[in-house]
Design a protein around this motif. Structure first.
Motif, PDB file in Angstrom:
ATOM      1  N   UNK A 149       0.536 -14.803   3.174  1.00  0.00           N
ATOM      2  CA  UNK A 149       1.436 -16.072   3.785  1.00  0.00           C
ATOM      3  C   UNK A 149       2.587 -15.918   4.012  1.00  0.00           C
ATOM      4  N   UNK A 150       3.484 -15.369   3.222  1.00  0.00           N
ATOM      5  CA  UNK A 150       4.740 -14.694   3.757  1.00  0.00           C
ATOM      6  C   UNK A 150       4.878 -14.321   5.105  1.00  0.00           C
ATOM      7  N   UNK A 151       4.013 -13.039   5.213  1.00  0.00           N
ATOM      8  CA  UNK A 151       4.081 -12.391   6.550  1.00  0.00           C
ATOM      9  C   UNK A 151       3.705 -13.239   7.636  1.00  0.00           C
ATOM     10  N   UNK A 152       2.797 -14.362   7.636  1.00  0.00           N
ATOM     11  CA  UNK A 152       2.260 -15.167   8.457  1.00  0.00           C
ATOM     12  C   UNK A 152       3.539 -15.957   8.984  1.00  0.00           C
ATOM     13  N   UNK A 153       4.233 -16.458   8.002  1.00  0.00           N
ATOM     14  CA  UNK A 153       5.392 -17.522   8.254  1.00  0.00           C
ATOM     15  C   UNK A 153       6.682 -16.710   8.666  1.00  0.00           C
ATOM     16  N   UNK A 154       6.850 -15.677   7.926  1.00  0.00           N
ATOM     17  CA  UNK A 154       8.446 -15.289   8.107  1.00  0.00           C
ATOM     18  C   UNK A 154       8.415 -13.679   8.763  1.00  0.00           C
ATOM     19  N   UNK A 155       7.187 -13.011   8.927  1.00  0.00           N
ATOM     20  CA  UNK A 155       7.171 -11.827   9.329  1.00  0.00           C
ATOM     21  C   UNK A 155       7.194 -10.845   8.788  1.00  0.00           C
ATOM     22  N   UNK A 156       6.765  -9.546   9.167  1.00  0.00           N
ATOM     23  CA  UNK A 156       6.520  -8.185   8.454  1.00  0.00           C
ATOM     24  C   UNK A 156       7.877  -7.652   7.732  1.00  0.00           C
ATOM     25  N   UNK A 157       9.169  -7.817   8.728  1.00  0.00           N
ATOM     26  CA  UNK A 157      10.408  -7.229   8.386  1.00  0.00           C
ATOM     27  C   UNK A 157      10.718  -7.913   7.038  1.00  0.00           C
ATOM     28  N   UNK A 158      10.332  -9.168   6.821  1.00  0.00           N
ATOM     29  CA  UNK A 158      10.633  -9.887   5.426  1.00  0.00           C
ATOM     30  C   UNK A 158       9.761  -9.328   4.463  1.00  0.00           C
ATOM     31  N   UNK A 159       8.482  -9.644   4.855  1.00  0.00           N
ATOM     32  CA  UNK A 159       7.473  -9.435   3.520  1.00  0.00           C
ATOM     33  C   UNK A 159       7.141  -8.026   3.273  1.00  0.00           C
ATOM     34  N   UNK A 204      -7.436  -9.779 -10.582  1.00  0.00           N
ATOM     35  CA  UNK A 204      -7.233 -11.334 -10.092  1.00  0.00           C
ATOM     36  C   UNK A 204      -5.474 -11.524  -9.617  1.00  0.00           C
ATOM     37  N   UNK A 205      -4.662 -10.871 -10.558  1.00  0.00           N
ATOM     38  CA  UNK A 205      -3.275 -11.103 -10.080  1.00  0.00           C
ATOM     39  C   UNK A 205      -3.089 -10.251  -8.748  1.00  0.00           C
ATOM     40  N   UNK A 206      -3.532  -8.826  -8.687  1.00  0.00           N
ATOM     41  CA  UNK A 206      -3.337  -8.296  -7.263  1.00  0.00           C
ATOM     42  C   UNK A 206      -3.870  -9.130  -6.303  1.00  0.00           C
ATOM     43  N   UNK A 207      -4.910  -9.781  -6.379  1.00  0.00           N
ATOM     44  CA  UNK A 207      -5.583 -10.554  -5.253  1.00  0.00           C
ATOM     45  C   UNK A 207      -4.665 -11.697  -4.815  1.00  0.00           C
ATOM     46  N   UNK A 208      -4.365 -12.496  -6.151  1.00  0.00           N
ATOM     47  CA  UNK A 208      -3.451 -13.636  -5.512  1.00  0.00           C
ATOM     48  C   UNK A 208      -2.085 -13.167  -5.082  1.00  0.00           C
ATOM     49  N   UNK A 209      -1.400 -12.197  -5.499  1.00  0.00           N
ATOM     50  CA  UNK A 209      -0.408 -11.571  -4.825  1.00  0.00           C
ATOM     51  C   UNK A 209      -0.655 -11.228  -3.612  1.00  0.00           C
ATOM     52  N   UNK A 210      -1.563 -10.466  -3.127  1.00  0.00           N
ATOM     53  CA  UNK A 210      -2.047 -10.182  -1.734  1.00  0.00           C
ATOM     54  C   UNK A 210      -1.879 -11.475  -0.945  1.00  0.00           C
ATOM     55  N   UNK A 256       0.736  -1.911  -8.541  1.00  0.00           N
ATOM     56  CA  UNK A 256      -0.740  -1.541  -8.510  1.00  0.00           C
ATOM     57  C   UNK A 256      -1.005   0.161  -8.657  1.00  0.00           C
ATOM     58  N   UNK A 257      -0.073   0.868  -8.225  1.00  0.00           N
ATOM     59  CA  UNK A 257      -0.127   2.108  -8.412  1.00  0.00           C
ATOM     60  C   UNK A 257      -0.509   2.653  -9.779  1.00  0.00           C
ATOM     61  N   UNK A 258       0.108   1.984 -10.931  1.00  0.00           N
ATOM     62  CA  UNK A 258      -0.049   2.185 -12.229  1.00  0.00           C
ATOM     63  C   UNK A 258      -1.449   1.600 -12.743  1.00  0.00           C
ATOM     64  N   UNK A 259      -1.856   0.319 -12.124  1.00  0.00           N
ATOM     65  CA  UNK A 259      -3.209  -0.005 -12.264  1.00  0.00           C
ATOM     66  C   UNK A 259      -4.076   1.082 -11.898  1.00  0.00           C
ATOM     67  N   UNK A 260      -3.988   1.545 -10.694  1.00  0.00           N
ATOM     68  CA  UNK A 260      -5.194   2.528 -10.120  1.00  0.00           C
ATOM     69  C   UNK A 260      -5.155   3.768 -10.979  1.00  0.00           C
ATOM     70  N   UNK A 261      -4.284   4.007 -11.680  1.00  0.00           N
ATOM     71  CA  UNK A 261      -4.225   5.163 -12.677  1.00  0.00           C
ATOM     72  C   UNK A 261      -4.608   4.795 -14.030  1.00  0.00           C
ATOM     73  N   UNK A 279      -4.551  -4.841   0.026  1.00  0.00           N
ATOM     74  CA  UNK A 279      -3.133  -5.079  -0.137  1.00  0.00           C
ATOM     75  C   UNK A 279      -2.598  -3.750   1.058  1.00  0.00           C
ATOM     76  N   UNK A 280      -3.300  -2.650   0.756  1.00  0.00           N
ATOM     77  CA  UNK A 280      -2.646  -1.531   1.776  1.00  0.00           C
ATOM     78  C   UNK A 280      -2.914  -1.719   3.147  1.00  0.00           C
ATOM     79  N   UNK A 281      -3.883  -2.566   3.521  1.00  0.00           N
ATOM     80  CA  UNK A 281      -4.048  -2.830   4.906  1.00  0.00           C
ATOM     81  C   UNK A 281      -3.203  -3.965   5.283  1.00  0.00           C
ATOM     82  N   UNK A 282      -2.883  -4.845   4.375  1.00  0.00           N
ATOM     83  CA  UNK A 282      -1.928  -5.799   4.756  1.00  0.00           C
ATOM     84  C   UNK A 282      -0.421  -5.144   4.985  1.00  0.00           C
TER      85      UNK A 282
END
Length: 337
Positions: free
Chosen positions: A58-68, A47-53, A80-85, A103-106
């Motif tokens: 939202x940051x990307x939509x507002x401020x752009x990819x170079x920021x987020x 749930x934490x990963x989903x909410x962070x994504x 997330x890497x350690x969670x996957x392991x 998150x990888x897609x985003x």
């Protein structure tokens, strides 16, 4: 080959060597992400990963990819890497891989916005792998569509069509909003190939699906009427209906939610370019001024490109008073290439 940098990058990225992993090809690749046991995870971590994504999006939509994007990349590596392991119940691990896929897609989408197309493809391909392992058709199809958007924007219509068709084929049971989402991209890709009949057919499919979706529920932060109007504008422009593309882009701008600041900058700049192409210089300058209102707030390679295009276009009319005012404002704000 187009000798411009854009053409060279696009040709190398979308060569025949880049294959699309099929759904069945990635189902059995869990070993690629299960390489150790560092902790035990549960649904709170998912749930934490989903909410962070969601927040990064939202940051990307507002401020752009170079920021987020740097924040998203750091979160992927450090958390997330350690969670996957990690160890955990099968259902939890599957849910974590689905969340990581999204998150990888985003993050790949953000890299496209930066103009880092090779990096974006690495994230997109990992998103496909994780989505396949997790059985997440939604993110799998969304990622393929994102790759199609990247391809068509780089001028590779045939690859874009292949990816858009693959996305639609991988979503045999999709709700009407997802159908509109995918058909709209198929329409844009077909139009880029000059296939007018297919483009208009896919666009009709997208419009019908959107009508059904909107009658069922309003979905903020999803494919919506503004997105559909944007696709219609792109289709019309590719089919050389510049006037029609301007009308559709104006409708997209009118219905766009205020939070999409980065999209507002890019799409208003695109609208101005098409108004300029029609010879409507005063209207184009007014629209470019609207784009400049939000431009200082975003960090986006794609927005930068649109603004540099503006400077090249208005340079053809140095004596016009509307152009002079626009240039004096823009030259302070727009970075050099």
């Amino acid at each position: 080959m187009d000798p411009t940098r854009r053409g060279v990058i696009g040709a190398s990225l979308f060569s025949v060597a880049l294959t699309i992993p099929g759904w069945q090809d990635v189902i059995g690749r869990e070993d690629a992400v299960r390489s150790g046991r560092m902790a035990r995870i549960g649904m709170p971590e998912v749930n934490a990963v989903v909410r962070m994504t969601d927040r990064l999006s939202s940051l990307d939509d507002e401020f752009g990819g170079r920021h987020a994007r740097p924040m998203a990349a750091a979160y992927l590596v450090n958390t997330v890497g350690p969670y996957l392991r990690a160890d955990g119940p099968d259902a939890v691990r599957s849910a974590m891989m689905s969340a990581a896929s999204d998150l990888c897609y985003l993050t790949g989408y953000m890299a496209v916005d930066e103009g880092r197309h090779g990096l974006a493809q690495q994230y997109y391909l990992r998103a496909l792998e994780l989505a396949g392992i997790a059985g997440d058709h939604l993110t799998y199809c969304t990622t393929l569509r994102g790759m199609s958007v990247q391809a068509v924007d780089l001028g590779h219509g045939r690859r874009a069509m292949q990816l858009a068709d693959a996305a639609a084929a991988a979503a045999p049971v999709a709700g009407p909003r997802m159908q509109a989402f995918l058909a709209g991209q198929q329409a844009h890709s077909a139009a880029a190939l000059g296939d007018r009949d297919s483009a208009l057919r896919f666009m009709r499919d997208a419009e019908k699906a959107m009508d059904i979706a909107e009658s069922e529920s309003k979905a903020f932060g999803s494919y919506d009427p503004s997105s559909l109007a944007y696709h219609l504008s792109q289709v019309r422009y590719a089919l050389r209906d510049v006037k029609g593309s301007v009308a559709a882009m104006q409708e997209s701008d009118r219905t766009r939610h205020d939070v999409y600041q980065r999209g507002r900058v890019r799409h208003r700049a695109t609208l101005a370019e098409r108004q300029f192409e029609l010879g409507h210089l005063e209207a184009a300058c007014a629209t470019w001024h609207q784009a400049l209102d939000d431009y200082p707030n975003v960090q986006s390679g794609r927005a930068d490109e649109r603004m540099r295009t503006m400077l090249r276009m208005i340079a053809r009319h140095p004596g016009n008073q509307h152009v002079q005012g626009l240039y004096e404002r823009a030259r302070i704000l727009v970075p050099a290439a």
